[in-house]
Motif scaffolding. Structure first.
Motif, PDB file in Angstrom:
ATOM      1  N   LYS A 261       0.752  -1.173   0.076  1.00  0.00           N
ATOM      2  CA  LYS A 261      -0.082   0.066   0.033  1.00  0.00           C
ATOM      3  C   LYS A 261       0.738   1.315  -0.086  1.00  0.00           C
ATOM      4  CE  LYS A 261      -4.358  -1.832   1.972  1.00  0.00           C
ATOM      5  NZ  LYS A 261      -5.188  -1.656   2.996  1.00  0.00           N
TER       6      LYS A 261
ATOM      7  N   GLN B  58      -5.330   4.944   0.257  1.00  0.00           N
ATOM      8  CA  GLN B  58      -4.014   4.193   0.744  1.00  0.00           C
ATOM      9  C   GLN B  58      -4.537   2.806  -0.111  1.00  0.00           C
ATOM     10  OE1 GLN B  58      -1.267   4.372   2.378  1.00  0.00           O
ATOM     11  NE2 GLN B  58      -1.804   6.777   2.618  1.00  0.00           N
ATOM     12  N   SER B  59      -3.574   2.270  -1.151  1.00  0.00           N
ATOM     13  CA  SER B  59      -3.760   1.023  -1.871  1.00  0.00           C
ATOM     14  C   SER B  59      -2.610   0.612  -2.672  1.00  0.00           C
ATOM     15  CB  SER B  59      -4.954   1.173  -2.831  1.00  0.00           C
ATOM     16  OG  SER B  59      -5.330  -0.232  -3.209  1.00  0.00           O
ATOM     17  N   ASP B  60      -2.490  -0.490  -3.413  1.00  0.00           N
ATOM     18  CA  ASP B  60      -1.450  -0.981  -3.996  1.00  0.00           C
ATOM     19  C   ASP B  60      -1.608  -0.297  -5.407  1.00  0.00           C
ATOM     20  OD1 ASP B  60       0.127  -2.641  -5.823  1.00  0.00           O
ATOM     21  OD2 ASP B  60       0.236  -3.986  -4.284  1.00  0.00           O
TER      22      ASP B  60
END
Length: 690
Positions: free
Chosen positions: A540, A578-580
């Protein structure tokens, strides 16, 4: 006049030899005839009640008998309604017999049953009847309460007959209190109802009540009007008893109105009726009325004779009011005959009787108090009986439950014992079977251990082979991707050759380029699948969604323009998440690539994003061919060809959506498909934003 006196003597001599004519014997005979041929229990119950009601005037004991028969039949039939009716009739019979306490008990029983059966009509009759009992005993306040409670109940069930009875009862109460205005109001209401019902006897009774009311209040002309109406009706129905009474009332009304001739005429017409009746209560009133007529005519000798006869009969029946009236008029006759000793003697007797009447009033007050005490005592006894009955019922119910519980316990013990015995037998048999099975299981366990060892060796070999396959796949994919990219470069070089190329050569170059791009896309997807299957952890990072979406859109802008497709981005101000980012790149690239492939030229692709609490979402919507129902079961599986085809001749290997589904699952999100065949598709990817 001589003829009249002879006729009256005949009446006196034969008074006990005639039958009471107030009873409607034709109707009684009709009811008995119906009862003899009826086979329906409910109809028989109703007919027995009707018969009891018809006997109430002259044969109250018969009313009690048939009411009891009706009640017994109702118990046998287990009727849920109408069981209070026989007790109301019993109360009427006891009231006619003069047994007020027995009447009250019967009405109370009727009320109790009617409440249990929710029988509003019989509740109303019971209340009205109890009010009449208290009225007859002079307890006016208590009777008033019952009448007021009964009338609305009659109105509720729309029972006109009951309403008429209730209004008449209330009118009589007001009449007793000399409130003639209210009495008239309720007598008129009762009359109006009975006129609508068209029951002659009830109508004539209402006329008589109004006549007596107007007579008492000094309205002699109106009293005459209603007495004449009653006289006409009773004559038409041959009701001899009521006809005789009405004519006496009418004659007295004429006397009080100073109409001697009319009084004499109606009295003479009444002789025919009186001679055929045997009602003793008519005798003193008839003599005194005749004496009044003679007195007003100046025939004092005959007047004295009639007053003395009336006095004699009044003494026999112990009617003090009529004795007083006779002595008062004998005193007036003596005054006219200049006989002061007789005048004084009769007047003294009149005063003595007047004093005794006061004593009688006191006695009646005592009687009323005693009756009220008896009623209260009876009510207390009934309450105690109910309490005892409830207590006994509670004990019986408790005992019944205890018996049921005991039976249940015994039965349960028997069942448990039986089950234990059967289980012990089954257990013994099962133990033998288990012993054999255990032996078989042990041998199978040894065999399974051998097979597990062989499987472990095979799994080791398969793991080595899979690793070799992955290595080979990686090498082959990379080795294949490089020459294909070189071919694409050479195509660009040839396209830029000076002097240009012919149209046929350009088409061939386009085919080479398309085939090469398809090979590159396939290799890229295979590498993606290989890398995804390695199942790396989600990494993330902070992503600015508007910038991210615009950058992905720009990567596909040229491809879309080449097909004449417009890509629109709706900015919903999602902000940072918030992430990949690598996973999101691949997800969005595959969705946009598919949307362009399957959208027709000149269409629009709509891309938007948003946020719902802790979840962010991205939507890609096209206007292509959409998916059919059977496509939805295969859409996220690898290498599955679906019904839709690319619109510009592009290749499709069936890996794109499988990759998207895998990556969305890694992000712990979900993918939603909204599609209609022929109208396009919308993919919505939801994933945690924090």
């Amino acid at each position: 006049m001589a003829c009249r006196r002879i006729f009256f003597c005949v009446f006196i001599l034969t008074i006990l030899s005639f039958e009471v004519l107030a009873q409607d014997y034709d109707r009684i005979a009709g009811i008995k005839q119906q009862l003899s041929i009826s086979t329906d229990g409910i109809e028989q119950f109703q007919l027995l009640g009707d018969l009891a009601f018809e006997y109430r005037f002259a044969h109250p004991d018969s009313t009690i008998y048939f009411s009891q028969q009706a009640y017994n039949l109702g118990l046998k039939l287990k009727l849920k309604l109408g069981m209070a009716r026989p007790f109301n009739f019993m109360g009427v019979a006891h009231n006619y017999k003069g047994d007020r306490l027995a009447a009250y008990e019967a009405y109370s029983k009727a009320f109790e049953i009617a409440v249990e059966q929710n029988d509003t009509l019989q509740i109303a009759h019971a209340k009205n009847n109890m009010g009449r009992v208290f009225f007859d005993q002079g307890l006016l306040s208590r009777s008033y309460d019952y009448f007021l409670e009964a009338i609305p109940l009659f109105e509720e069930v729309k029972d006109s007959t009951g309403m008429a009875y209730g209004y008449q009862s209330l009118a009589n109460l007001y009449r007793t209190q000399r409130d003639y205005v209210k009495a008239e109001e309720f007598f008129v209401k009762a009359l109006e109802i009975r006129l609508k019902l068209k029951r002659t006897r009830d109508i004539m009774s209402a006329y008589t009540y109004l006549g007596r009311l107007y007579n008492e209040s000094g309205k002699y002309t109106k009293a005459t009007e209603y007495f004449l109406k009653a006289d006409s009706g009773y004559s038409s129905t041959n009701d001899q008893i009521n006809l005789a009474e009405t004519r006496i009332f009418l004659a007295e009304n004429y006397i009080e109105d100073n109409k001697v001739k009319e009084a004499e005429e109606i009295f003479e017409r009444g002789y025919e009726v009186i001679s055929r009746s045997n009602v003793v209560r008519f005798q003193p009133r008839a003599h005194i009325t005749l004496g009044k007529i003679d007195f007003l005519k100046g025939d004092y000798r005959n007047a004295k004779s009639e007053f003395e006869k009336g006095l004699s009969v009044a003494k026999d029946i112990k009617d003090i009011a009529l004795q007083m009236e006779a002595h008062l008029y004998l005193s007036k006759v003596a005054e006219k005959q200049a006989n002061p000793s007789d005048q004084l003697n009769n007047y003294n007797k009149y005063l003595i009787l007047k004093d005794s009447l006061k004593d009688l009033d006191v006695a009646r007050q005592v009687e009323r108090l005693q009756f009220e005490l008896q009623i209260e005592k009876k009510d207390q006894e009934n309450k105690l009986l109910k309490i005892n009955e409830e207590r006994n019922n509670a004990i019986i119910t408790q005992q019944r439950y205890q018996n049921i519980a005991l039976f249940a316990v015994v039965f349960s013990l028997l069942i448990v014992g039986s089950l234990i015995w059967r289980n012990s037998r089954r257990k013994a048999a099962a133990n033998n079977v288990l012993a054999k099975q255990n032996a078989e299981i042990e041998s199978q366990r040894v065999e399974i251990l051998k097979q597990n060892e062989e499987l472990a060796n095979q799994n080791l070999k398969l793991s080595e082979l899979n690793h070799e396959k992955d290595t080979l796949m990686s090498i082959v994919a990379h080795d294949l991707k490089s020459p294909l990219n070189r071919i694409r470069g050479l195509v660009e070089v040839i396209r830029l050759e000076p002097g240009g190329l012919s149209e046929d050569k350009l088409k061939l170059l386009k085919m080479i380029e398309t085939s090469t791009q398809a090979g590159v896309d396939l290799i890229t997807d295979l590498l993606d699948v290989h890398e995804i299957e390695e199942n790396r952890n989600v990494l993330k990072a902070t992503i600015d969604m508007p910038s991210f979406l615009r950058s992905r859109l720009e990567n596909f802008r040229s491809i879309a323009i080449a097909k004449g497709i417009d890509i629109k981005l709706e900015d919903n101000h999602v902000g940072a998440i918030q992430s990949d980012i690598e996973y999101l790149n691949r997800i969005l690239d595959n969705l946009l690539s598919n949307a362009i492939k399957f959208s027709p030229k000149g269409s629009v692709i709509e891309m938007s994003s948003g946020r719902d609490g802790d979840m962010a979402w991205i939507s890609v919507k096209d206007h292509g061919p959409g998916f059919q129902d059977f496509d939805k079961t295969l859409i996220y599986q690898k290498f599955k060809r679906l019904s839709a085809r690319p619109t510009g001749g592009e290749s499709s290997n069936g890996l794109g959506l499988a990759i998207v589904k895998t990556l969305v699952d890694r992000l712990q999100g979900e993918i939603i498909l909204n599609t209609t065949s022929g109208k396009g598709s919308e993919f919505i990817v939801k994933f945690p934003a924090n």
